[in-house]
Scaffold this motif. Structure first.
Motif, PDB file in Angstrom:
ATOM      1  N   TYR A 108       7.639 -12.808   6.940  1.00 19.65           N
ATOM      2  CA  TYR A 108       6.641 -12.535   5.902  1.00 19.65           C
ATOM      3  C   TYR A 108       6.875 -11.125   5.383  1.00 19.65           C
ATOM      4  N   GLY A 130       5.442 -10.245   2.091  1.00 16.75           N
ATOM      5  CA  GLY A 130       4.548 -10.039   0.957  1.00 16.75           C
ATOM      6  C   GLY A 130       4.594 -11.221   0.013  1.00 16.75           C
ATOM      7  N   ASN A 150       1.694  -0.773  -2.591  1.00 23.35           N
ATOM      8  CA  ASN A 150       1.295  -1.811  -1.622  1.00 23.35           C
ATOM      9  C   ASN A 150       2.546  -2.286  -0.906  1.00 23.35           C
ATOM     10  N   GLY A 151       2.358  -3.069   0.129  1.00 23.69           N
ATOM     11  CA  GLY A 151       3.493  -3.463   0.943  1.00 23.69           C
ATOM     12  C   GLY A 151       4.517  -4.293   0.188  1.00 23.69           C
ATOM     13  N   GLU A 171      11.149  -8.140   9.988  1.00 19.62           N
ATOM     14  CA  GLU A 171       9.990  -7.438  10.550  1.00 19.62           C
ATOM     15  C   GLU A 171      10.366  -7.071  11.995  1.00 19.62           C
ATOM     16  N   LYS A 223       0.225  -0.229   4.656  1.00 14.68           N
ATOM     17  CA  LYS A 223      -0.945  -0.529   5.492  1.00 14.68           C
ATOM     18  C   LYS A 223      -1.551   0.713   6.159  1.00 14.68           C
TER      19      LYS A 223
HETATM   20  C1  LIG Z   1       5.382  -7.371   7.397  1.00 17.80           C
HETATM   21  C2  LIG Z   1       4.681  -7.333   6.077  1.00 17.80           C
HETATM   22  N1  LIG Z   1       5.363  -7.056   4.970  1.00 17.80           N
HETATM   23  C3  LIG Z   1       4.769  -6.983   3.776  1.00 17.80           C
HETATM   24  C4  LIG Z   1       3.422  -7.219   3.637  1.00 17.80           C
HETATM   25  C5  LIG Z   1       2.789  -7.164   2.285  1.00 17.80           C
HETATM   26  O1  LIG Z   1       1.952  -6.079   2.159  1.00 17.80           O
HETATM   27  P1  LIG Z   1       0.791  -6.096   1.030  1.00 17.80           P
HETATM   28  O2  LIG Z   1      -0.203  -7.121   1.470  1.00 17.80           O
HETATM   29  O3  LIG Z   1       0.258  -4.718   1.019  1.00 17.80           O
HETATM   30  O4  LIG Z   1       1.458  -6.474  -0.250  1.00 17.80           O
HETATM   31  C6  LIG Z   1       2.672  -7.529   4.768  1.00 17.80           C
HETATM   32  C7  LIG Z   1       1.226  -7.823   4.661  1.00 17.80           C
HETATM   33  O5  LIG Z   1       0.609  -8.382   5.538  1.00 17.80           O
HETATM   34  C8  LIG Z   1       3.310  -7.605   6.023  1.00 17.80           C
HETATM   35  O6  LIG Z   1       2.647  -7.911   7.147  1.00 17.80           O
END
Ligand SMILES: Cc1ncc(COP(=O)(O)O)c(C=O)c1O
Length: 450
Positions: free
Chosen positions: A148, A150, A114-115, A220, A283
């Motif tokens: 953001y 995670g 996951n992210g 980001e 994602k």
């Molecule tokens: C830029 C960014 N990083 C990390 C994440 C975290 O990913 P996950 O929800 O799969 O843990 C997200 C989730 O929206 C995100 O937008």
């Protein structure tokens, strides 16, 4: 099960993400029966255009024939096996394709699921790199305001959204948080299309002054998603790459949300023609079918971990579902679809359509800005256009737009006062136009009330 059974069992036993459960008293969750292209279809047969790609994961629509086939083909062979000591064709094909596509210099792929886990991997890799290359004091991370990354503790530690992290502050790692770009309310009075990222001075000052303590800067690229689809110019990333090189600091690019075509290019860093030291992806990687993430890195970082076992330099990060074959097979198919169906070229008319909406939305009294980057567009509602004063969060205007849009057949999940569009890349122009029209009507309905 009928609809009432689903809702009763949901209410009795399910705790949903990012939700005040009490809100379900007045707005119960919608039971979805199936997907059909860009539409979610509920158990009553109502259809909703998925304007947010189901939390930014879906790339080519729901129930996609090629992805369905890739999934069942792989399931007919093996669904999962341990990834330590074993490997498989979908994983190696995916890794090699990603290294070819990614910005130059990224040659190694570490899998997670996951992210947030991809961010944890990047943070731990960067930290351990400096431990193993004679600079152990480089152990802190720099992030920007409203970032953001995670919601696991490590990922929250390098985030900047107080909404998600404030309560956990006592148990988070300490890092440096620096004022980032705020192009809608630019303190320099500039516009993102013409500026030279003057606001980069904050990051520059922090990193320069504390470089001996800093392992990495994480960001980001181009769009701060959860912050409200805040869009900033590529020159910021160019400056960041130069600064990181000058100060021996890693650049971690979190393209979890913006990777895989969302910005109109395969990866957002391409707009700035820079390569990060660590690149986090997730994602859209499986087209929105299964959880998977990867952290790409360079030979330089990889080599700092490569030694005899006795040197104890291995990267010991493991998840049970690392390199899941079903997810990898889907991800390979996603990359083939990008290539064979020339998905990126097909975005141009849709990006133009989105851009043409700017004046329509900005003519509304309570719209402060319509902004766009690639296939992502956002509308920031404000109480006062002159001063850009926001609507008080307690009014929950975004939530009202969500309700209004649902009633008209679209899923537009807001970020506070920001309504945004991040539809599947394959959305047709007429579907996109319908989505925009619904958003327009919903915003008018919600902002005409004092
Ligand atoms: C830029 C960014 N990083 C990390 C994440 C975290 O990913 P996950 O929800 O799969 O843990 C997200 C989730 O929206 C995100 O937008």
């Amino acid at each position: 099960m009928d609809k009432l059974d689903i809702l009763r069992l949901d209410r009795d036993h399910v705790w949903h993400p990012c939700t005040q459960q009490k809100d379900h008293e007045s707005l119960p969750p919608i039971p979805i029966a199936r997907g059909d292209g860009v539409y979610l279809v509920d158990v009553d047969g109502n259809r909703y255009i998925d304007g947010v790609s189901s939390w930014w994961v879906n790339l080519f629509g729901h129930n996609h024939p090629r992805l369905n086939r890739a999934l069942t083909d792989q399931a007919g062979r093996i669904a999962h096996h341990i990834f330590a000591g074993f490997t498989h064709e979908p994983a190696v094909e995916l890794a090699s394709r990603l290294c070819r596509l990614a910005p130059p210099g990224l040659t190694k792929v570490f899998f997670a699921d996951n992210g947030s886990a991809a961010v944890e991997v990047a943070v731990k890799m960067s930290f351990q790199f400096w431990q193993q290359t004679g600079r152990p004091q480089k152990s802190r991370f720099v992030s920007i305001t409203d970032a953001y990354h995670g919601e696991t503790l490590g990922a929250l530690s390098v985030g900047g959204c107080d909404l998600y992290r404030e309560i956990y502050r006592p148990i988070l790692l300490e890092g440096f948080r620096v004022q980032g770009p705020d192009c809608f309310r630019c303190p320099y009075g500039l516009h993102r299309d013409h500026c030279n990222a003057e606001c980069f001075e904050h990051l520059e000052r922090q990193v320069t002054a504390t470089q001996e303590q800093i392992a990495a800067v994480i960001i980001e690229p181009l769009i701060q998603g959860a912050a409200g689809m805040r869009i900033y110019p590529p020159v910021y990333l160019k400056k960041l790459r130069t600064l990181c090189d000058a100060c021996s600091v890693h650049y971690i690019a979190d393209e979890i949300a913006v990777g895989f075509g969302r910005t109109g290019r395969m990866f957002a860093n391409e707009h700035a023609e820079v390569s990060p030291d660590l690149l986090c992806l997730s994602k859209g990687i499986t087209g929105g079918y299964l959880p998977l993430s990867v952290t790409l890195t360079t030979d330089a970082i990889y080599d700092a971990f490569y030694d005899d076992y006795a040197a104890q330099k291995a990267f010991l990060h493991s998840h049970s579902y690392t390199g899941n074959p079903l997810a990898c097979a889907l991800a390979v198919e996603v990359l083939k679809i990008f290539e064979e169906e020339d998905v990126l070229a097909g975005l141009h008319p849709k990006m133009a359509l989105l851009q043409r909406q700017a004046s329509r939305f900005e003519s509304l009294q309570h719209v402060g800005e319509f902004r766009r980057c690639g296939m992502v567009a956002a509308i920031e509602m404000v109480q006062d256009r002159e001063t850009r004063r926001p609507f008080p969060w307690q009014q929950r205007r975004g939530l009202e737009v969500y309700r209004q849009a649902l009633a008209r057949g679209a899923l537009l999940r807001p970020l506070g006062n920001v309504i945004y569009f991040m539809p599947p890349l394959t959305i047709a122009e007429d579907e996109l136009q319908t989505l925009l029209d619904i958003a327009y009507e919903a915003i008018v309905a919600v902002t005409s009330v004092p």
